[in-house]
Enzyme design. Structure first.
Site, PDB file in Angstrom:
ATOM      1  N   GLU A 173      -2.260 -23.567  99.901  1.00 45.39           N
ATOM      2  CA  GLU A 173      -2.630 -23.633  98.313  1.00 45.39           C
ATOM      3  C   GLU A 173      -1.673 -25.412  98.912  1.00 45.39           C
ATOM      4  OE1 GLU A 173      -5.364 -22.454  96.290  1.00 45.39           O
ATOM      5  OE2 GLU A 173      -4.743 -20.208  96.599  1.00 45.39           O
TER       6      GLU A 173
ATOM      7  N   HIS B 177     -13.889 -17.929  98.580  1.00 42.34           N
ATOM      8  CA  HIS B 177     -13.876 -16.918  97.461  1.00 42.34           C
ATOM      9  C   HIS B 177     -15.093 -15.936  98.175  1.00 42.34           C
ATOM     10  CE1 HIS B 177     -11.696 -17.841  93.194  1.00 42.34           C
ATOM     11  NE2 HIS B 177     -10.802 -17.192  94.555  1.00 42.34           N
TER      12      HIS B 177
ATOM     13  N   HIS C 102     -12.704 -23.647  97.578  1.00 37.29           N
ATOM     14  CA  HIS C 102     -12.651 -21.686  96.791  1.00 37.29           C
ATOM     15  C   HIS C 102     -14.614 -21.189  96.616  1.00 37.29           C
ATOM     16  CE1 HIS C 102      -8.554 -22.287  96.141  1.00 37.29           C
ATOM     17  NE2 HIS C 102      -8.306 -20.714  96.164  1.00 37.29           N
TER      18      HIS C 102
ATOM     19  N   ARG D 116     -10.065 -29.180  85.421  1.00 39.67           N
ATOM     20  CA  ARG D 116      -9.338 -27.666  86.766  1.00 39.67           C
ATOM     21  C   ARG D 116     -10.327 -27.530  87.017  1.00 39.67           C
ATOM     22  NH1 ARG D 116      -5.978 -22.457  83.991  1.00 39.67           N
ATOM     23  NH2 ARG D 116      -5.521 -21.611  86.043  1.00 39.67           N
TER      24      ARG D 116
ATOM     25  N   GLU E 210     -10.611 -24.339  82.566  1.00 35.97           N
ATOM     26  CA  GLU E 210     -11.684 -24.855  82.735  1.00 35.97           C
ATOM     27  C   GLU E 210     -12.535 -25.717  82.234  1.00 35.97           C
ATOM     28  OE1 GLU E 210     -10.425 -22.137  87.014  1.00 35.97           O
ATOM     29  OE2 GLU E 210     -12.786 -22.192  87.167  1.00 35.97           O
TER      30      GLU E 210
ATOM     31  N   ARG F 218      -3.812  -4.655  72.997  1.00 31.76           N
ATOM     32  CA  ARG F 218      -4.420  -6.191  72.461  1.00 31.76           C
ATOM     33  C   ARG F 218      -2.733  -6.713  72.817  1.00 31.76           C
ATOM     34  NH1 ARG F 218      -6.429  -3.542  67.569  1.00 31.76           N
ATOM     35  NH2 ARG F 218      -7.748  -3.062  67.683  1.00 31.76           N
TER      36      ARG F 218
ATOM     37  N   LYS G 215      -0.094 -28.598  90.123  1.00 30.84           N
ATOM     38  CA  LYS G 215      -1.333 -28.032  88.755  1.00 30.84           C
ATOM     39  C   LYS G 215      -0.917 -27.593  87.429  1.00 30.84           C
ATOM     40  CE  LYS G 215      -2.951 -23.493  89.209  1.00 30.84           C
ATOM     41  NZ  LYS G 215      -2.608 -21.622  89.392  1.00 30.84           N
TER      42      LYS G 215
ATOM     43  N   LYS H 117      -4.442 -17.460  84.048  1.00 30.10           N
ATOM     44  CA  LYS H 117      -5.124 -16.721  85.147  1.00 30.10           C
ATOM     45  C   LYS H 117      -4.991 -15.255  85.368  1.00 30.10           C
ATOM     46  CE  LYS H 117      -8.882 -20.455  86.903  1.00 30.10           C
ATOM     47  NZ  LYS H 117      -9.746 -20.054  87.656  1.00 30.10           N
TER      48      LYS H 117
ATOM     49  N   ASN I 165     -10.977 -25.826  92.170  1.00 30.68           N
ATOM     50  CA  ASN I 165     -11.343 -24.521  92.856  1.00 30.68           C
ATOM     51  C   ASN I 165     -12.031 -25.161  94.400  1.00 30.68           C
ATOM     52  OD1 ASN I 165     -11.032 -22.878  90.541  1.00 30.68           O
ATOM     53  ND2 ASN I 165     -13.233 -24.246  89.604  1.00 30.68           N
TER      54      ASN I 165
ATOM     55  N   HIS J   9      -6.218 -14.572 101.337  1.00 28.53           N
ATOM     56  CA  HIS J   9      -7.104 -15.504 100.405  1.00 28.53           C
ATOM     57  C   HIS J   9      -6.854 -16.920 101.157  1.00 28.53           C
ATOM     58  CE1 HIS J   9      -8.419 -17.211  96.792  1.00 28.53           C
ATOM     59  NE2 HIS J   9      -7.306 -18.549  97.108  1.00 28.53           N
TER      60      HIS J   9
HETATM   61  N1  LIG Z   1      -4.376 -16.471  88.975  1.00 27.94           N
HETATM   62  C1  LIG Z   1      -4.105 -17.441  89.660  1.00 27.94           C
HETATM   63  O1  LIG Z   1      -4.281 -18.131  89.437  1.00 27.94           O
HETATM   64  C2  LIG Z   1      -4.623 -17.465  91.441  1.00 27.94           C
HETATM   65  C3  LIG Z   1      -4.720 -18.746  91.963  1.00 27.94           C
HETATM   66  C4  LIG Z   1      -4.525 -18.172  93.682  1.00 27.94           C
HETATM   67  C5  LIG Z   1      -4.669 -16.406  94.467  1.00 27.94           C
HETATM   68  N2  LIG Z   1      -4.914 -16.099  92.749  1.00 27.94           N
HETATM   69  C6  LIG Z   1      -4.484 -14.603  94.053  1.00 27.94           C
HETATM   70  O2  LIG Z   1      -3.548 -14.315  94.577  1.00 27.94           O
HETATM   71  C7  LIG Z   1      -3.873 -13.109  95.494  1.00 27.94           C
HETATM   72  C8  LIG Z   1      -3.400 -13.245  96.484  1.00 27.94           C
HETATM   73  O3  LIG Z   1      -1.810 -13.873  96.468  1.00 27.94           O
HETATM   74  P1  LIG Z   1      -0.978 -13.686  97.605  1.00 27.94           P
HETATM   75  O4  LIG Z   1      -1.014 -13.786  98.528  1.00 27.94           O
HETATM   76  O5  LIG Z   1       0.621 -13.080  96.955  1.00 27.94           O
HETATM   77  O6  LIG Z   1      -0.961 -11.740  97.988  1.00 27.94           O
HETATM   78  P2  LIG Z   1      -0.486 -10.265  98.351  1.00 27.94           P
HETATM   79  O7  LIG Z   1       0.224 -10.696  96.388  1.00 27.94           O
HETATM   80  O8  LIG Z   1      -1.406  -9.561  98.483  1.00 27.94           O
HETATM   81  O9  LIG Z   1       0.776 -10.448  98.582  1.00 27.94           O
HETATM   82  C9  LIG Z   1       0.935 -10.519  99.938  1.00 27.94           C
HETATM   83  C10 LIG Z   1       1.609  -9.644 101.312  1.00 27.94           C
HETATM   84  O10 LIG Z   1       3.063  -9.688 101.198  1.00 27.94           O
HETATM   85  C11 LIG Z   1       3.514  -8.602 100.857  1.00 27.94           C
HETATM   86  N3  LIG Z   1       5.444  -8.917  99.591  1.00 27.94           N
HETATM   87  C12 LIG Z   1       4.917 -10.363  98.063  1.00 27.94           C
HETATM   88  N4  LIG Z   1       6.208  -9.846  98.701  1.00 27.94           N
HETATM   89  C13 LIG Z   1       7.242 -10.006 100.160  1.00 27.94           C
HETATM   90  C14 LIG Z   1       8.382 -10.668 100.162  1.00 27.94           C
HETATM   91  N5  LIG Z   1       9.614 -11.463  99.494  1.00 27.94           N
HETATM   92  N6  LIG Z   1       8.486 -10.214 101.277  1.00 27.94           N
HETATM   93  C15 LIG Z   1       7.747  -9.204 102.212  1.00 27.94           C
HETATM   94  N7  LIG Z   1       6.362  -9.355 101.668  1.00 27.94           N
HETATM   95  C16 LIG Z   1       6.174  -9.652  99.916  1.00 27.94           C
HETATM   96  C17 LIG Z   1       2.832  -8.270  99.730  1.00 27.94           C
HETATM   97  O11 LIG Z   1       3.208  -6.450  98.941  1.00 27.94           O
HETATM   98  C18 LIG Z   1       1.391  -7.673 100.392  1.00 27.94           C
HETATM   99  O12 LIG Z   1       1.252  -6.947 101.664  1.00 27.94           O
HETATM  100  C19 LIG Z   1      -5.408 -12.794  94.957  1.00 27.94           C
HETATM  101  O13 LIG Z   1      -5.892 -11.516  94.800  1.00 27.94           O
HETATM  102  C20 LIG Z   1      -5.933 -13.843  94.397  1.00 27.94           C
HETATM  103  O14 LIG Z   1      -7.034 -14.197  94.142  1.00 27.94           O
HETATM  104  C21 LIG Z   1      -4.452 -16.081  91.606  1.00 27.94           C
HETATM  105 ZN   LIG Z   2      -6.594 -20.120  95.902  1.00 25.27          ZN
END
Ligand SMILES: NC(=O)c1ccc[n+]([C@@H]2O[C@H](COP(=O)([O-])OP(=O)(O)OC[C@H]3O[C@@H](n4cnc5c(N)ncnc54)[C@H](O)[C@@H]3O)[C@@H](O)[C@H]2O)c1
Ligand SMILES: [Zn+2]
Length: 361
Positions: free
Chosen positions: A183, A246, A242, A235, A231, A119, A221, A141, A239, A262
């Site tokens: 972003e 998405h 997106h 908020r 949201e 939990r 943000k 999120k 999007n 992404h």
């Molecule tokens: N929660 C939210 O508000 C929110 C907002 C935007 C995006 N997201 C989510 O975030 C995700 C995308 O995140 P991302 O782009 O960070 O992707 P990711 O976590 O897949 O990382 C991208 C790549 O970089 C590598 N990596 C990470 N740090 C590294 C470093 N310092 N040096 C070398 N390699 C490294 C990872 O292993 C991966 O291969 C999506 O799932 C998206 O939906 C969430």
């Molecule tokens: Zn995004």
């Protein structure tokens, strides 16, 4: 010149940004007496970031490491099951701490795992990609994808604290840097014309002051999220890009041939949604042209055949942002001036996709 430590405080937690941010993590660990500490990583953050983290924060040398395979395709409930079980086997109790060390996939799934295990146990985010540092790791999120639908299962839950150490970006591949930069560009477009203007002058191959970009994006943000954490309204500005973005991300994920990051999907989404903004809410034609030209110059063009359109619309209808099959968008009246909750019919969305195809260089 920025200070070595900058703190942004939100109602529920603090975000530590800068070269001394990891020292703050040591303070945080001393202050809270956690029974066990677990660090969630993928193979890249394990190799490139964990050694730096442990060398800076001695206490973590005895933490248990849980490693996931990298990539969006692993942001699933099946992976959560494995981690919940691993936590149980390693003796995690309600006073344990989970540290999410990685990109947005790790902070999204790790936040969800921590918020639901017994939990809810405490978690902190140490984002290591630009995307996670300016976006995914803050805002509360968390979640996973389900049957190809993005972030279909999840909860709103805040980390106890976020620690942002931009030197982790030194090992991040250029394509991933650009994905995160998308972003930041979005933050400029939805909130601050001067930030957009500034970002347009940045070449990410140069020596960029990332702490400054990270600070500005997080300020934008977190101001938006503070006013509307769940949201209900404002908020939704975040999007922008997106709704179509998405759907494209899901489409490429299920097709499985070409990977689309992404941020890359969001860029294509922002171009289409800027076109809708021009058609439906009065975004000036010169601003549409400027947005499309700037984004195409940096990101190039994604090949998107029109056979995709039907499936893309279907994915948009099923997106949790939309109700009863109506597709809602966040559009722009002008750069820096978002309009939320604009319903758009499928025919106009297809026209927007056609516009995107028409501007291929
Ligand atoms: N929660 C939210 O508000 C929110 C907002 C935007 C995006 N997201 C989510 O975030 C995700 C995308 O995140 P991302 O782009 O960070 O992707 P990711 O976590 O897949 O990382 C991208 C790549 O970089 C590598 N990596 C990470 N740090 C590294 C470093 N310092 N040096 C070398 N390699 C490294 C990872 O292993 C991966 O291969 C999506 O799932 C998206 O939906 C969430
Ligand atoms: Zn995004």
């Amino acid at each position: 010149m920025l200070a070595a430590l900058n703190t942004i405080s939100t109602t529920n937690y603090s975000i530590q940004i800068g070269d001394e941010s990891l020292d703050k993590l040591s303070v945080f660990l001393k202050k809270n007496n956690f029974s066990n500490i677990f660090i969630l990583v993928d193979e890249n953050s394990l190799k490139d970031c964990l050694p730096i983290l442990v060398s800076r924060v001695q206490k973590l040398s005895s933490a248990e490491i849980i490693e996931l395979e990298s990539g969006e395709k692993n942001k699933t409930i099946e992976v959560c099951l494995n981690v919940w079980r691993a936590l149980g086997e390693l003796g995690a109790d309600r006073h344990s701490l989970l540290i999410n060390l990685g990109g947005g996939v790790i902070t999204d799934i790790g936040g969800f795992i921590a918020s639901t295990y017994k939990r809810g146990i405490a978690f902190v985010n140490i984002p290591t990609t630009l995307l996670a540092q300016i976006d995914a790791a803050i805002g509360g999120k968390t979640g996973v994808d389900l049957d190809g639908l993005k972030n279909e299962v999840g909860v709103f839950e805040n980390p106890k604290e976020v620690f942002i150490f931009s030197s982790f970006l030194r090992t991040l591949p250029r394509r991933e840097m650009l994905s995160g930069f998308a972003e930041a560009l979005k933050h400029g477009l939805i909130a601050e014309l001067s930030y957009w203007e500034k970002l347009k002058t940045i070449n990410i191959a140069d020596d960029v002051s990332w702490n400054e970009v990270i600070l500005t994006s997080i300020r934008i943000k977190s101001e938006i999220v503070q006013g509307d954490p769940f949201e209900a309204g404002r908020r939704k500005a975040l999007n922008f890009g997106h709704t179509i973005g998405h759907a494209m991300e899901s489409y490429f994920l299920e097709a499985g041939e070409v990977t689309l990051l992404h941020g890359e999907a969001v860029v294509a989404g922002m171009i289409c949604e800027a076109w809708l903004s021009n058609q439906l809410v009065g975004l000036a034609k010169n601003e549409l042209d400027e947005i499309a030209r700037t984004l195409l110059n940096i990101y190039g063009h994604i090949q998107l055949d029109s056979v995709a359109d039907h499936r893309l619309i279907e994915l948009m209808r099923r997106d949790k942002k939309n109700d009863s099959g109506v597709i809602y968008f966040t559009l722009l009246e002008a750069i820096g001036k978002p309009v939320i909750n604009k319903s758009v019919v499928a025919a106009d969305i297809i026209e927007a996709l056609n516009y995107y195809r028409s501007i291929a260089q």
